[in-house]
Design a protein around this motif. Structure first.
Motif, PDB file in Angstrom:
ATOM      1  N   VAL A 196       0.843  -1.198   0.000  1.00 57.80           N
ATOM      2  CA  VAL A 196       0.000   0.000   0.000  1.00 57.80           C
ATOM      3  C   VAL A 196       0.878   1.247   0.000  1.00 57.80           C
ATOM      4  O   VAL A 196       0.666   2.177  -0.775  1.00 57.80           O
ATOM      5  N   SER A 225      -9.080  -1.202  -1.812  1.00 58.68           N
ATOM      6  CA  SER A 225      -9.580   0.160  -1.969  1.00 58.68           C
ATOM      7  C   SER A 225      -9.457   0.910  -0.666  1.00 58.68           C
ATOM      8  O   SER A 225      -9.590   0.342   0.411  1.00 58.68           O
ATOM      9  N   ARG A 226      -9.264   2.190  -0.815  1.00 58.30           N
ATOM     10  CA  ARG A 226      -9.286   3.110   0.313  1.00 58.30           C
ATOM     11  C   ARG A 226     -10.560   3.937   0.150  1.00 58.30           C
ATOM     12  O   ARG A 226     -10.797   4.518  -0.898  1.00 58.30           O
ATOM     13  N   THR A 227     -11.398   3.966   1.173  1.00 58.27           N
ATOM     14  CA  THR A 227     -12.676   4.662   1.084  1.00 58.27           C
ATOM     15  C   THR A 227     -12.460   6.172   1.176  1.00 58.27           C
ATOM     16  O   THR A 227     -11.378   6.629   1.528  1.00 58.27           O
ATOM     17  N   ASP A 243     -10.076   5.071   5.204  1.00 54.29           N
ATOM     18  CA  ASP A 243      -9.639   3.746   5.647  1.00 54.29           C
ATOM     19  C   ASP A 243      -9.489   2.780   4.475  1.00 54.29           C
ATOM     20  O   ASP A 243     -10.091   2.950   3.429  1.00 54.29           O
ATOM     21  N   PHE A 244      -8.646   1.772   4.669  1.00 58.06           N
ATOM     22  CA  PHE A 244      -8.509   0.680   3.709  1.00 58.06           C
ATOM     23  C   PHE A 244      -9.542  -0.360   4.103  1.00 58.06           C
ATOM     24  O   PHE A 244      -9.501  -0.892   5.199  1.00 58.06           O
ATOM     25  N   PRO A 291     -12.522  -2.712   7.494  1.00 60.85           N
ATOM     26  CA  PRO A 291     -11.345  -1.893   7.738  1.00 60.85           C
ATOM     27  C   PRO A 291     -10.350  -2.640   8.618  1.00 60.85           C
ATOM     28  O   PRO A 291     -10.744  -3.389   9.503  1.00 60.85           O
ATOM     29  N   GLN A 300      -3.469   2.242   8.623  1.00 60.22           N
ATOM     30  CA  GLN A 300      -3.981   3.572   8.296  1.00 60.22           C
ATOM     31  C   GLN A 300      -2.812   4.512   8.064  1.00 60.22           C
ATOM     32  O   GLN A 300      -1.730   4.308   8.604  1.00 60.22           O
ATOM     33  N   MET A 330      -8.126   9.449   8.897  1.00 56.26           N
ATOM     34  CA  MET A 330      -9.382   8.724   8.700  1.00 56.26           C
ATOM     35  C   MET A 330     -10.459   9.407   9.532  1.00 56.26           C
ATOM     36  O   MET A 330     -10.202   9.788  10.674  1.00 56.26           O
TER      37      MET A 330
END
Length: 179
Positions: A11, A72-74, A78-79, A93, A98, A117
């Motif tokens: 990431v 995906s990261r929202t 958060d992932f 999550p 993070q 986040m």
């Protein structure tokens, strides 16, 4: 948690902070979809087909190579969506994974670290971390295959714009097909 360390390293390799002198290529396109960080949609719609996978309305643009899995990261920061293993769908999550930013003003012996986040763990996990980045204190933008997190909060003076994009281009499809 140990199983997520290689993923966290992947990431981090996908994201890079913009330099203090951004180029035209670093700017968020005017045509990108935009949303205040952490602000829920007023009318998120409904699932059209009950057999479809529906992760809800917080989804951001996917990160990862085509055919090599993705996550995906929202737009909360958060992932949460993990499609790393073929045929396995996980939406949750991982609070220990993070991004955070540290700031220390001259003369301040401690400094401040802020998780980027707009939410926090509900069970008190990682309670020593500074959670709940303010909703609306910045903007999420996406124009596939890229996304941007533009952080702007007056209580945390540095502004930061994170740009994420999959590791592929027309000239490097073979070498970048893995995360």
């Amino acid at each position: 948690m140990k199983g997520y360390l290689p993923l966290l390293l992947a990431v981090i390799s996908f994201f890079s902070a913009l330099t203090s002198t951004p180029s035209a290529a670093d700017e968020i396109p005017k045509t990108a979809w935009r949303r205040p960080l952490g602000q829920p949609l007023s009318n998120p719609g409904v699932r059209k087909n009950k057999t479809d996978i529906d992760d809800g309305n917080w989804q951001g643009a996917p990160v990862g190579g085509f055919g090599a899995g993705t996550f995906s990261r929202t737009y909360r920061g958060d992932f949460a969506r993990w499609h790393i293993k073929s045929g396995v769908h996980k939406y949750a999550p991982v609070y220990a994974n993070q991004f955070a930013m540290f700031q220390q003003v001259a003369g301040d012996p401690a400094g401040t670290a802020q998780v980027l986040m707009t939410d926090h763990p509900k069970d008190g996990e990682l309670s020593s971390w500074q959670w709940d980045y303010p909703v609306g204190a910045g903007e999420y933008a996406a124009l596939f295959p890229k996304s941007w997190y533009d952080y702007k909060w007056t209580n945390f003076p540095p502004t930061l714009c994170w740009n994420s994009s999959p590791r592929f281009s027309p000239t490097t499809t073979k070498s970048r097909a893995i995360p």
